[in-house]
Scaffold this active site. Structure first.
Site, PDB file in Angstrom:
ATOM      1  N   ILE A 107       1.932   7.182   0.112  1.00 13.88           N
ATOM      2  CA  ILE A 107       0.802   6.320   0.469  1.00 13.88           C
ATOM      3  C   ILE A 107       0.249   6.644   1.852  1.00 13.88           C
ATOM      4  O   ILE A 107      -0.488   5.860   2.433  1.00 13.88           O
ATOM      5  CB  ILE A 107       1.218   4.832   0.404  1.00 13.88           C
ATOM      6  N   HIS A 123       0.355   5.226  -5.960  1.00 20.61           N
ATOM      7  CA  HIS A 123       0.746   3.969  -5.328  1.00 20.61           C
ATOM      8  C   HIS A 123      -0.212   3.526  -4.234  1.00 20.61           C
ATOM      9  O   HIS A 123       0.125   2.686  -3.403  1.00 20.61           O
ATOM     10  CB  HIS A 123       2.171   4.091  -4.775  1.00 20.61           C
ATOM     11  N   CYS A 134     -13.317 -11.582   0.518  1.00 22.69           N
ATOM     12  CA  CYS A 134     -14.692 -11.060   0.457  1.00 22.69           C
ATOM     13  C   CYS A 134     -14.774  -9.568   0.150  1.00 22.69           C
ATOM     14  O   CYS A 134     -15.853  -9.030  -0.062  1.00 22.69           O
ATOM     15  CB  CYS A 134     -15.435 -11.355   1.760  1.00 22.69           C
ATOM     16  N   CYS A 153      -9.363 -11.356   7.878  1.00 17.97           N
ATOM     17  CA  CYS A 153     -10.710 -10.792   7.928  1.00 17.97           C
ATOM     18  C   CYS A 153     -11.557 -11.528   8.968  1.00 17.97           C
ATOM     19  O   CYS A 153     -11.688 -12.756   8.914  1.00 17.97           O
ATOM     20  CB  CYS A 153     -11.350 -10.911   6.545  1.00 17.97           C
ATOM     21  N   CYS A 156     -14.553 -13.571   7.065  1.00 14.62           N
ATOM     22  CA  CYS A 156     -14.390 -14.779   6.252  1.00 14.62           C
ATOM     23  C   CYS A 156     -13.041 -15.464   6.435  1.00 14.62           C
ATOM     24  O   CYS A 156     -12.838 -16.566   5.926  1.00 14.62           O
ATOM     25  CB  CYS A 156     -14.595 -14.436   4.776  1.00 14.62           C
ATOM     26  N   THR A 194      10.880  14.541  -5.057  1.00 12.70           N
ATOM     27  CA  THR A 194      11.046  13.267  -5.751  1.00 12.70           C
ATOM     28  C   THR A 194      12.267  13.306  -6.650  1.00 12.70           C
ATOM     29  O   THR A 194      12.540  14.318  -7.292  1.00 12.70           O
ATOM     30  CB  THR A 194       9.800  12.910  -6.594  1.00 12.70           C
ATOM     31  N   SER A 195      12.979  12.198  -6.700  1.00 12.80           N
ATOM     32  CA  SER A 195      14.162  12.099  -7.551  1.00 12.80           C
ATOM     33  C   SER A 195      13.796  11.638  -8.956  1.00 12.80           C
ATOM     34  O   SER A 195      14.668  11.543  -9.821  1.00 12.80           O
ATOM     35  CB  SER A 195      15.164  11.120  -6.927  1.00 12.80           C
ATOM     36  N   ILE A 235      11.019  21.501   0.955  1.00 14.67           N
ATOM     37  CA  ILE A 235       9.823  21.837   0.187  1.00 14.67           C
ATOM     38  C   ILE A 235       8.704  22.427   1.049  1.00 14.67           C
ATOM     39  O   ILE A 235       7.945  23.288   0.596  1.00 14.67           O
ATOM     40  CB  ILE A 235       9.324  20.615  -0.606  1.00 14.67           C
TER      41      ILE A 235
END
Length: 250
Positions: A107, A123, A134, A153, A156, A194-195, A235
């Site tokens: 992410i 994700h 809003c 925010c 709003c 990644t596993s 990697i």
């Protein structure tokens, strides 16, 4: 090990529609730890210790936003992180016309920072944040600047939620469709860092029907037995070296 790297370069050379499927191990070389390796926190309200997965669940976000954002800022935001050799190699492969898509469980936005254009973020991304009331957009710096408070925010007053898929929340349907289509059309699927234990994301590799399946991961995965090539090495190193050899024609 050198023979494995030579084989990877040969596979890249032959391939025309590569898809890369990556996880947390891709970003650890940029100094971003897998959040699941983080220690849980003792919750005074509940008088129990919570796991990292519980701390980034939809339920926890709704019930205890203050504690959610404390953990989120500390364990999931790394604004100074930079792309590493893997990110840069994949961007280069895309520019060469060989890589069709990057599918990431991360992410952090580092693939785009390296120059990749077709990136499916299963994700979501910490770089995008939206007011739940809003819909106003805010960047990651807004979340950092509002610490230690819950971000609200300015327009709003609604709570600003990160555009990440929390535990208990579904993945984005369009991203799933695009990912399945890309993997289904690939002649080579490279799975790295990644596993393959986080579902439903990990289940998407079942759509692969191509020729070459490559696994680059420091530990064993459930897909190792299906792979043509398995490499146990960092990697960033592996991808950078293979793409450099490919670009040099050696």
């Amino acid at each position: 090990m050198e023979a494995d790297r030579e084989k990877l370069t040969a596979i890249l050379k032959e391939s025309r529609r590569i898809v890369f499927f990556g996880g947390a191990g891709v970003s650890t070389e940029s100094g971003i730890p897998d959040f699941r390796s983080a220690d849980g926190l003792w919750n005074e309200k509940l008088q129990i210790a919570l796991t990292p997965e519980q701390l980034v669940s939809h339920t926890y976000f709704e019930k205890y936003p203050e504690d959610f954002f404390t953990f989120y800022r500390e364990k999931l935001l790394y604004p100074k992180a930079k792309p590493n050799g893997c990110h840069r190699a994949l961007a280069k492969l895309e520019k060469m016309g060989k890589l069709q898509a990057v599918v990431t469980q991360n992410i952090d936005g580092l693939h785009q920072a390296a120059g990749s254009e077709t990136v499916y973020e299963l994700h979501g991304s910490v770089l995008r944040n939206y007011c739940q009331q809003c819909g106003a957009f805010y960047g990651v710096q807004f979340i950092l600047d509002t610490a230690p408070e819950v971000p609200h925010c300015p327009r709003c007053g609604g709570i600003v939620k990160p555009d990440v898929v929390l535990y208990e929340e579904p993945l984005n349907d369009q991203v799933i469709r695009d990912t399945a289509e890309a993997i289904g059309m690939a002649d080579t699927l490279i799975i790295g860092g990644t596993s393959l234990v986080v579902y439903p994301a990990a289940g998407l590799i079942r759509y692969f029907q191509g020729k070459h399946l490559v696994l680059i991961n420091m530990t064993e995965t459930r897909a190792d037995r299906l792979a043509e090539l398995v490499i146990r090495a960092p990697i960033g190193e592996v991808m950078a070296a293979a793409v450099e050899k490919l670009s040099c024609g050696t």
